[in-house]
Scaffold this motif. Structure first.
Motif, PDB file in Angstrom:
ATOM      1  N   ARG A  41      -5.962   1.353 -18.292  1.00 43.58           N
ATOM      2  CA  ARG A  41      -6.276   2.661 -18.873  1.00 43.58           C
ATOM      3  C   ARG A  41      -5.053   3.236 -19.592  1.00 43.58           C
ATOM      4  O   ARG A  41      -5.164   3.776 -20.704  1.00 43.58           O
ATOM      5  CB  ARG A  41      -6.767   3.625 -17.790  1.00 43.58           C
ATOM      6  N   ALA A  42      -3.890   3.100 -18.976  1.00 46.06           N
ATOM      7  CA  ALA A  42      -2.660   3.611 -19.598  1.00 46.06           C
ATOM      8  C   ALA A  42      -2.340   2.858 -20.881  1.00 46.06           C
ATOM      9  O   ALA A  42      -1.920   3.455 -21.890  1.00 46.06           O
ATOM     10  CB  ALA A  42      -1.491   3.495 -18.610  1.00 46.06           C
ATOM     11  N   ALA A  43      -2.536   1.540 -20.875  1.00 49.67           N
ATOM     12  CA  ALA A  43      -2.234   0.731 -22.062  1.00 49.67           C
ATOM     13  C   ALA A  43      -3.152   1.098 -23.225  1.00 49.67           C
ATOM     14  O   ALA A  43      -2.712   1.190 -24.379  1.00 49.67           O
ATOM     15  CB  ALA A  43      -2.372  -0.751 -21.726  1.00 49.67           C
ATOM     16  N   ASP A  47      -1.926   2.868 -26.843  1.00 50.39           N
ATOM     17  CA  ASP A  47      -1.991   2.015 -28.028  1.00 50.39           C
ATOM     18  C   ASP A  47      -3.409   2.059 -28.608  1.00 50.39           C
ATOM     19  O   ASP A  47      -4.220   1.172 -28.346  1.00 50.39           O
ATOM     20  CB  ASP A  47      -1.608   0.579 -27.650  1.00 50.39           C
ATOM     21  N   PRO A  48      -3.697   3.078 -29.422  1.00 50.53           N
ATOM     22  CA  PRO A  48      -5.049   3.186 -30.006  1.00 50.53           C
ATOM     23  C   PRO A  48      -5.439   1.978 -30.842  1.00 50.53           C
ATOM     24  O   PRO A  48      -6.627   1.622 -30.895  1.00 50.53           O
ATOM     25  CB  PRO A  48      -4.946   4.452 -30.867  1.00 50.53           C
ATOM     26  N   ALA A  49      -4.452   1.335 -31.488  1.00 50.14           N
ATOM     27  CA  ALA A  49      -4.767   0.162 -32.310  1.00 50.14           C
ATOM     28  C   ALA A  49      -5.270  -0.980 -31.431  1.00 50.14           C
ATOM     29  O   ALA A  49      -6.222  -1.690 -31.795  1.00 50.14           O
ATOM     30  CB  ALA A  49      -3.536  -0.278 -33.095  1.00 50.14           C
ATOM     31  N   ARG A  53      -9.016  -2.675 -31.496  1.00 47.39           N
ATOM     32  CA  ARG A  53      -9.188  -4.125 -31.640  1.00 47.39           C
ATOM     33  C   ARG A  53     -10.065  -4.677 -30.521  1.00 47.39           C
ATOM     34  O   ARG A  53     -10.980  -5.469 -30.764  1.00 47.39           O
ATOM     35  CB  ARG A  53      -7.825  -4.825 -31.633  1.00 47.39           C
ATOM     36  N   LEU A  54      -9.792  -4.273 -29.296  1.00 49.09           N
ATOM     37  CA  LEU A  54     -10.601  -4.743 -28.181  1.00 49.09           C
ATOM     38  C   LEU A  54     -12.050  -4.286 -28.331  1.00 49.09           C
ATOM     39  O   LEU A  54     -12.982  -5.030 -28.024  1.00 49.09           O
ATOM     40  CB  LEU A  54     -10.019  -4.233 -26.860  1.00 49.09           C
ATOM     41  N   GLU A  55     -12.220  -3.071 -28.831  1.00 52.54           N
ATOM     42  CA  GLU A  55     -13.560  -2.519 -29.008  1.00 52.54           C
ATOM     43  C   GLU A  55     -14.354  -3.338 -30.024  1.00 52.54           C
ATOM     44  O   GLU A  55     -15.502  -3.722 -29.765  1.00 52.54           O
ATOM     45  CB  GLU A  55     -13.464  -1.066 -29.477  1.00 52.54           C
ATOM     46  N   ASP A 231      -0.994  -5.429 -19.563  1.00 52.58           N
ATOM     47  CA  ASP A 231       0.471  -5.337 -19.501  1.00 52.58           C
ATOM     48  C   ASP A 231       0.939  -5.910 -18.167  1.00 52.58           C
ATOM     49  O   ASP A 231       1.026  -5.201 -17.166  1.00 52.58           O
ATOM     50  CB  ASP A 231       0.930  -3.888 -19.657  1.00 52.58           C
ATOM     51  N   ILE A 232       1.253  -7.197 -18.162  1.00 53.42           N
ATOM     52  CA  ILE A 232       1.592  -7.850 -16.896  1.00 53.42           C
ATOM     53  C   ILE A 232       2.967  -7.440 -16.387  1.00 53.42           C
ATOM     54  O   ILE A 232       3.218  -7.461 -15.178  1.00 53.42           O
ATOM     55  CB  ILE A 232       1.474  -9.381 -17.024  1.00 53.42           C
ATOM     56  N   ASP A 233       3.851  -7.040 -17.287  1.00 54.76           N
ATOM     57  CA  ASP A 233       5.159  -6.573 -16.820  1.00 54.76           C
ATOM     58  C   ASP A 233       5.007  -5.280 -16.018  1.00 54.76           C
ATOM     59  O   ASP A 233       5.654  -5.089 -14.984  1.00 54.76           O
ATOM     60  CB  ASP A 233       6.101  -6.376 -18.018  1.00 54.76           C
TER      61      ASP A 233
END
Length: 455
Positions: A41-43, A47-49, A53-55, A231-233
């Protein structure tokens, strides 16, 4: 007339049932799901872009559903039956993985959906490994392991009957599909009692911890169920902040502006109480370590050229580390330095043919006559503003990374116990089918999108 349930729906039912079961068996899995949800959710907010893209690629809907599990079986007959089970869920074997390169005596494939619509519906995967009994050097223990495995049946009678019914009739109705899910789930359930004595367990454990895990129990209990993070980090830091024993390093490529392939981390496997029968049938208390929590981040699927570059750079870094391999303290720094030569922007990756991309027309491109578009290359269309390209997500696995996860949870002492022993022909013979080539699947998806530009 019976209305058959789609394989996609059966796979969705099974994935949910598996997740519910694993959450009840390993409560820390629930913590991982909550952590990954927060990070995703935070990511997306930051990052709206990325969110857009995922959408447009149908990945928002599948993100919360996405899981991969892993099991290890002991015999060709078990593997062949699993292939039939997974086929009813619309999952086919994709890719061959030789894990002996990292000291794990198995070879593997991943059962997953093949086409983009099914992946969008539910991209559930099961990484499935077959024990390489021929690599056990002790003839007596090898024979004992074979005898133990020959005595067990990891499938219920109900599961076998429903598989035969589905193959005969061409599918399953709603009630039978739900019964099928319940019956097959039993194959993956954890059992707190072993099928061998503590002495036998210790002897097989001495050969390799994974040998004991495969041979000494009633079935191939699911040993992890992995959600996908953006975001795995952040996930690694979040696990440590929550007091979870995360492995020291993230497996796979370094952090990049354009993520590639697969990055994975996990918390250490749980030491669980297990009962072992003695010669009199009494249960002797002991323990076993097998199940753990894993998180993954998926990036761009690489072409054969991109994969050759990745494999070469990774091998150079690992070999330069000497006996310490990727456990050396400076490994992350050396990894990042080596990968500095790997292009890290989408345009270069696309133009140099290192990754697979999905193309689509822009509004401007849709207004251009099809005949004019047909004469243009995809890159020319992008330059003219007629098309855009998004990375195609890597849906598969990495043998060194998979082995690294296994090692971190099974103990690192056996890392170089085996040389490479790739044998895809033998694996396919055990499987009873030909393995699908992942590169061909990605190429088909890319070519289909290019064709749509010119339609």
């Amino acid at each position: 007339m019976t209305t058959f349930v789609s394989p996609d729906r059966i796979r969705g039912l099974f994935a949910q049932a598996m997740s519910d079961m694993y959450r009840s068996e390993v409560p820390l899995y629930g913590d991982l799901i909550e952590l990954v949800g927060e990070i995703n959710r935070a990511a997306l907010e930051a990052d709206p872009a990325l969110a857009a893209r995922l959408e447009r690629n149908g990945e928002i809907e599948r993100l919360d559903l996405e899981r991969h599990g892993a099991i290890r079986v002991g015999t060709p007959a078990e593997l062949a039956m699993l292939r039939r089970v997974f086929a009813i869920m619309g999952m086919q074997p994709v890719g061959y993985y030789d894990l002996t390169v990292a000291g794990v005596p198995v070879h593997s494939t991943a059962f997953r959906p093949l086409d983009e619509a099914s992946l969008a519906a539910n991209p559930f995967r099961i990484f499935t490994s077959l024990l390489r009994l021929e690599l056990i050097g002790d003839p007596a223990l090898r024979a004992e392991a074979e005898a133990i495995l020959a005595r067990r049946d990891i499938f219920t009678a109900g599961a076998r009957a429903l598989v035969e019914q589905a193959e005969r009739d061409g599918g399953l109705g709603e009630d039978d599909a739900r019964r099928f899910v319940a019956e097959v789930l039993e194959t993956f359930r954890w059992h707190g009692d072993a099928t061998v004595s503590l002495e036998t367990y210790k002897a097989l454990h001495g050969l390799h911890r994974l040998v004991a895990d495969v041979v000494c129990f009633r079935g191939p209990h699911i040993n992890h169920l992995t959600p996908r993070t953006l975001d795995i980090d952040a996930a690694q830091a979040g696990m440590l902040a929550r007091g979870l024993q995360a492995k020291a390093l993230i497996e796979g490529p370094p952090r990049r502006a354009v993520p590639i392939l697969l990055r994975q981390t996990s918390f250490k496997a749980l030491e669980e109480e297990v009962s072992y029968p003695d010669a009199d049938g009494k249960l002797v208390p002991g323990s076993h370590t097998a199940r753990f929590g894993e998180i993954e981040q998926r990036g761009l699927a690489l072409t054969p050229a991109g994969r050759e570059l990745y494999d070469r750079l990774l091998a150079e870094v690992r070999q330069a580390g000497g006996a310490a391999g990727n456990t050396a303290a400076d490994y992350p720094q050396r990894l990042a330095a080596a990968f500095a030569v790997f292009p890290d922007d989408e345009a270069t990756l696309r133009r140099e043919g290192l990754g697979y991309f999905r193309y689509r027309l822009t509004e401007a491109g849709a207004a251009v006559p099809a005949g004019e578009r047909a004469a243009m290359t995809p890159e020319a269309m992008i330059d003219a503003g007629y098309a855009e390209a998004d990375p195609i997500v890597y849906e598969d696995f990495l043998p060194v990374s998979a082995a690294g996860i296994f090692q971190s949870n099974l103990g690192g002492g056996e890392q170089r116990a085996y040389d490479a022993h790739a044998n895809q022909d033998a694996f396919e013979a055990a499987l009873g089918a030909t393995i699908n080539d992942p590169f061909a699947l990605y190429a088909q998806a890319q070519e289909a999108s290019i064709a749509s530009l010119r339609a």
